[in-house]
Structure formats: C-alpha cells, structure tokens
Write an enzyme that holds these catalytic residues in place. Sequence first.
Site, PDB file in Angstrom:
ATOM      1  N   ASP A   1       0.880  -1.371  -0.015  1.00 15.55           N
ATOM      2  CA  ASP A   1      -0.179  -0.070  -0.033  1.00 15.55           C
ATOM      3  C   ASP A   1       0.864   1.281   0.180  1.00 15.55           C
ATOM      4  O   ASP A   1       2.003   1.305   0.776  1.00 15.55           O
ATOM      5  CB  ASP A   1      -0.970  -0.036   1.416  1.00 15.55           C
ATOM      6  CG  ASP A   1      -2.177   0.636   1.126  1.00 15.55           C
ATOM      7  OD1 ASP A   1      -2.028   2.081   1.026  1.00 15.55           O
ATOM      8  OD2 ASP A   1      -3.158   0.192   1.305  1.00 15.55           O
TER       9      ASP A   1
ATOM     10  N   ASP B   1       4.103   2.287  -4.407  1.00 20.20           N
ATOM     11  CA  ASP B   1       2.993   2.727  -5.352  1.00 20.20           C
ATOM     12  C   ASP B   1       3.295   1.965  -6.635  1.00 20.20           C
ATOM     13  O   ASP B   1       4.198   1.718  -7.290  1.00 20.20           O
ATOM     14  CB  ASP B   1       3.789   4.363  -5.525  1.00 20.20           C
ATOM     15  CG  ASP B   1       2.412   4.989  -6.297  1.00 20.20           C
ATOM     16  OD1 ASP B   1       1.758   4.434  -7.209  1.00 20.20           O
ATOM     17  OD2 ASP B   1       2.107   6.253  -5.984  1.00 20.20           O
TER      18      ASP B   1
ATOM     19  N   THR C   1     -16.465  -3.251  -9.679  1.00 15.89           N
ATOM     20  CA  THR C   1     -17.337  -2.398  -9.283  1.00 15.89           C
ATOM     21  C   THR C   1     -18.801  -2.529 -10.060  1.00 15.89           C
ATOM     22  O   THR C   1     -18.610  -2.651 -11.406  1.00 15.89           O
ATOM     23  CB  THR C   1     -17.092  -0.903  -9.252  1.00 15.89           C
ATOM     24  OG1 THR C   1     -18.131  -0.099  -9.111  1.00 15.89           O
ATOM     25  CG2 THR C   1     -16.623  -0.573 -10.630  1.00 15.89           C
TER      26      THR C   1
ATOM     27  N   TYR D   1     -14.382   6.449 -13.776  1.00 14.70           N
ATOM     28  CA  TYR D   1     -13.921   5.412 -12.653  1.00 14.70           C
ATOM     29  C   TYR D   1     -14.542   3.984 -13.231  1.00 14.70           C
ATOM     30  O   TYR D   1     -13.729   3.166 -13.204  1.00 14.70           O
ATOM     31  CB  TYR D   1     -14.713   5.822 -11.199  1.00 14.70           C
ATOM     32  CG  TYR D   1     -14.468   4.640 -10.347  1.00 14.70           C
ATOM     33  CD1 TYR D   1     -13.312   3.980  -9.781  1.00 14.70           C
ATOM     34  CD2 TYR D   1     -15.817   3.987  -9.876  1.00 14.70           C
ATOM     35  CE1 TYR D   1     -13.217   3.069  -8.975  1.00 14.70           C
ATOM     36  CE2 TYR D   1     -15.626   2.943  -8.894  1.00 14.70           C
ATOM     37  CZ  TYR D   1     -14.476   2.402  -8.527  1.00 14.70           C
ATOM     38  OH  TYR D   1     -14.426   1.467  -7.700  1.00 14.70           O
TER      39      TYR D   1
ATOM     40  N   GLY E   1     -23.777  11.289 -13.192  1.00 17.28           N
ATOM     41  CA  GLY E   1     -23.338   9.987 -12.922  1.00 17.28           C
ATOM     42  C   GLY E   1     -24.107   8.937 -12.140  1.00 17.28           C
ATOM     43  O   GLY E   1     -23.668   7.856 -11.766  1.00 17.28           O
ATOM     44  N   ASP E   2     -25.148   9.066 -11.307  1.00 10.31           N
ATOM     45  CA  ASP E   2     -25.888   8.479 -10.375  1.00 10.31           C
ATOM     46  C   ASP E   2     -27.189   7.888 -11.201  1.00 10.31           C
ATOM     47  O   ASP E   2     -27.934   8.404 -11.601  1.00 10.31           O
ATOM     48  CB  ASP E   2     -26.418   9.206  -9.514  1.00 10.31           C
ATOM     49  CG  ASP E   2     -25.648   9.437  -8.228  1.00 10.31           C
ATOM     50  OD1 ASP E   2     -24.538   8.831  -7.979  1.00 10.31           O
ATOM     51  OD2 ASP E   2     -25.787  10.450  -7.253  1.00 10.31           O
TER      52      ASP E   2
HETATM   53  N1  UFG Z   1     -26.352  10.174  -1.695  1.00  5.62           N
HETATM   54  C1  UFG Z   1     -26.856  11.477  -1.102  1.00  5.62           C
HETATM   55  N2  UFG Z   1     -25.838  12.373  -0.266  1.00  5.62           N
HETATM   56  C2  UFG Z   1     -24.655  12.093  -0.080  1.00  5.62           C
HETATM   57  C3  UFG Z   1     -24.199  11.030  -0.686  1.00  5.62           C
HETATM   58  C4  UFG Z   1     -25.002  10.236  -1.300  1.00  5.62           C
HETATM   59  O1  UFG Z   1     -27.916  11.816  -1.618  1.00  5.62           O
HETATM   60  O2  UFG Z   1     -24.385  12.829   0.789  1.00  5.62           O
HETATM   61  C5  UFG Z   1     -26.815   9.488  -2.697  1.00  5.62           C
HETATM   62  C6  UFG Z   1     -26.446   9.424  -3.845  1.00  5.62           C
HETATM   63  O3  UFG Z   1     -26.661  10.460  -4.814  1.00  5.62           O
HETATM   64  C7  UFG Z   1     -26.714   7.917  -4.144  1.00  5.62           C
HETATM   65  C8  UFG Z   1     -26.776   7.266  -2.969  1.00  5.62           C
HETATM   66  O4  UFG Z   1     -26.842   8.238  -2.019  1.00  5.62           O
HETATM   67  O5  UFG Z   1     -28.093   7.804  -4.811  1.00  5.62           O
HETATM   68  C9  UFG Z   1     -25.619   6.318  -2.799  1.00  5.62           C
HETATM   69  O6  UFG Z   1     -24.501   6.993  -2.958  1.00  5.62           O
HETATM   70  P1  UFG Z   1     -23.218   6.707  -2.460  1.00  5.62           P
HETATM   71  O7  UFG Z   1     -22.127   7.445  -2.878  1.00  5.62           O
HETATM   72  O8  UFG Z   1     -23.262   6.171  -1.045  1.00  5.62           O
HETATM   73  O9  UFG Z   1     -22.622   5.256  -3.336  1.00  5.62           O
HETATM   74  P2  UFG Z   1     -22.645   5.320  -5.026  1.00  5.62           P
HETATM   75  O10 UFG Z   1     -23.895   4.245  -5.060  1.00  5.62           O
HETATM   76  O11 UFG Z   1     -22.644   6.511  -5.645  1.00  5.62           O
HETATM   77  O12 UFG Z   1     -21.266   4.657  -5.265  1.00  5.62           O
HETATM   78  C10 UFG Z   1     -21.266   3.020  -5.394  1.00  5.62           C
HETATM   79  C11 UFG Z   1     -19.673   2.846  -4.856  1.00  5.62           C
HETATM   80  C12 UFG Z   1     -18.992   3.472  -6.097  1.00  5.62           C
HETATM   81  C13 UFG Z   1     -19.393   3.111  -7.233  1.00  5.62           C
HETATM   82  C14 UFG Z   1     -20.808   3.199  -7.514  1.00  5.62           C
HETATM   83  C15 UFG Z   1     -21.247   2.632  -8.874  1.00  5.62           C
HETATM   84  O13 UFG Z   1     -19.240   3.428  -3.865  1.00  5.62           O
HETATM   85  O14 UFG Z   1     -17.461   3.039  -5.704  1.00  5.62           O
HETATM   86  O15 UFG Z   1     -21.553   2.604  -6.299  1.00  5.62           O
HETATM   87  O16 UFG Z   1     -22.435   3.326  -9.235  1.00  5.62           O
HETATM   88  F1  UFG Z   1     -18.713   3.630  -8.242  1.00  5.62           F
END
Ligand code: UFG
Length: 329
Positions: free
Chosen positions: A31, A50, A116, A140, A283-284
């Site tokens: 790491d 690294d 992922t 990502y 991206g969500d």
């Molecule tokens: N969310 C909020 N507020 C926050 C954080 C998140 O509303 O402060 C929402 C996001 O919009 C999403 C949900 O909560 O709808 C979950 O978000 P996270 O950031 O906890 O997780 P993600 O689904 O975005 O991310 C996960 C993994 C990533 C991966 C992704 C794939 O952690 O590594 O899924 O889409 F890339």
Amino acid sequence: MKLLVTGGAGYVGSHTVRALLEAGHDVTVLDNLSTGHRWALQDCELMSVDLRDALHLNQQLKGRRFDGVLHFAAKSLVGESKSNPILYYQNNVTGTANLVDAMLKAGIPRLVFSSTAAIFGNPKRDLIDEKHPKAPINVYGQTKLTVENMLESVTKSAGFSATCLRYFNAAGANNAANLGEWHDPETHLIPNALRAAAGTGQPLTLFGDDYPTPDGTCVRDYVHVDDLASAHVAAIGKMRKRGVFNTHNLGNGNGYSVKEVIAACEAAVGKEIPYKVGPRREGDPATLVASSAKARKRLNWEPKHDGIAEIAESAWRWECYRRDKLVLR
Ligand code: UFG
C-alpha cells in the site's frame, strides 16, 4: 496460502486482510498509504510501494514467493475521476498493468480484482447479473472495465487466472467496531448521514428526489463489508486452475432508497437526521441492484448481513469509535 494484498490498508482491503488472517492465510500488504490507514493493519507486513512505480514494484517482488494477489489498490471517487481522468487511468489501469506484469515475472499465478457495479452504467434490467451489458457512465467505471478486459486477455495468453468481484454498495463496519469506512473526502451516503448526526461532518444533502423510483430517490444494493471480505476469501480459495477468467457480482439483491437508508441511520443513532434535498449528482443511475446468484452458487457465498438496519447499526458503532478514539484522540 501466502498472499499479497494491495490496498490492504483501505476500507474493503483492511476488512479482507482480517478475514484472510482469520482463515489462516499468511498476508503481506502492499500500500502506498495515499488513502489507506496504517492503524488499520495488524499482524501483517507492510510493503510501501506505489503501483505506478514499476521498477520499485519489481524490485520488491523479486525473490518473494506468493501464491496469489488480492488487488484493492485503486482510486475510487466517481466525481474525482471526472475532474482528473489521468489520475484514474494511471492508478487503476497502469498500476494494474504493472502489477500483473510483475506477477508474471515473479511467477504468481492468481489475482482477485476489486471491480464495481459502476462498469454496468444505467441498468437495463431490475437485477444486474454478470452478463448484463457493460456501459460505464463515469471514468472510474471505465477504468475498472478496462482492467477487467485486460485481465481477460492476460488469462488467455499466460496461464494466469483472474477473478473480478464487482461490489455494489460496500457499507457497514467490522463487528469489533474498530475498523470501518474512513475516506477523505467522504462521499458515501451512510457515513455522511451518520457524521451529520454526530456533528462531525457536513449537513446532509440528498442528491435528487425526482428519480423514477417508488419514493423518488436512488435505490442501491448495500452489501456489508464483512460479506465482501468473505467473498474474497472464498474466491481466492477456489482458484486452483490456470488460465481461468471469472466474474462475480456481489450484493444482497435488495434495493434501498436514499430515504430508507437515512431512516435506518436515524434508527441506529436514535435521532432525526436533518437533510436538504439538492439537485441530482451527475453519474448516479436511478437503481442498481445485483443478482449474486452466481457467487452464491459457485463460491458458496452467503451474505450474513442482509438488512439495512444491521448495516447502519454497525456503521454507527464504528463512527462513534472513529470519532472518540481516532479523531478526538
Ligand atoms: N447520496 C446522497 N447524499 C450524499 C451521498 C450520497 O444523497 O451525501 C446518494 C447518492 O446520490 C446515491 C446514494 O446516496 O443515490 C448512494 O451514494 P454513495 O455515494 O453512497 O454510493 P454510490 O452508489 O454513488 O457509489 C457506489 C460505490 C462506487 C461505485 C458506484 C457505482 O461506492 O464506488 O456505487 O455506481 F462507483
């Protein structure tokens, strides 16, 4: 087995290191501690390398014998991947190419790779299985899919085996509550909600309540980090043959909306968590839920923590420990 774990000081990596040690394996962690935590490592050697530094990596692996590698080291913030794609390609793609090259030179025959759900992009079906089309909508996810493709090519040519484990939403914390999630910056929903409750983080923003889901907020499949860890132990144990490429989707198969997750966090903390509704986060996808039938069958994997309540409670126990013993120390 004698195993090398890259990124073993990170969130999923450190939980897996503990599970591997408990299963009787001999573990060395590699790491660069750029985002991992030295305190998260106990009872194992740390190699500070690294993966972008191929020369140093080859020097460190020369003369060492490992039966396999579990490869967690990566950059993993979706937003950061958009603003700094080169950083993501260098760490995730070049870093893995260097690692596999060094493994081939050192005669290490098997790799378990942290992939992922982000490789799938917007889902075409309710449950995402391994055959679902791969169309990442962020950098990502693109880097992780590029690595999967690279690994598949290498397994065909080099008598090398690779298993890709695609996590849906890793969440929760180790039962002993002394190991858990700690990113900086923290972008994930559960720690952000709990820190808002504890007064150690920013006020919580809910990103979008106009999605085509039952309550308008995004639905995700939250999988306990210790269940991810047990899947890694099973995967590396199963890799006996050479030249095999395999993929497994890891989730519980249950979707929870952002509002349901906030309610679970409120129940764990025992108080209301105030939040404001903001715009959608770029991206969500609206919904991401796994079919893990293949992992259940082939790896004999059974997630032990399938409820959001239990996940939120373990995350809250960890958050209290983190605040009292590590942050305020
Ligand atoms: N969310 C909020 N507020 C926050 C954080 C998140 O509303 O402060 C929402 C996001 O919009 C999403 C949900 O909560 O709808 C979950 O978000 P996270 O950031 O906890 O997780 P993600 O689904 O975005 O991310 C996960 C993994 C990533 C991966 C992704 C794939 O952690 O590594 O899924 O889409 F890339």
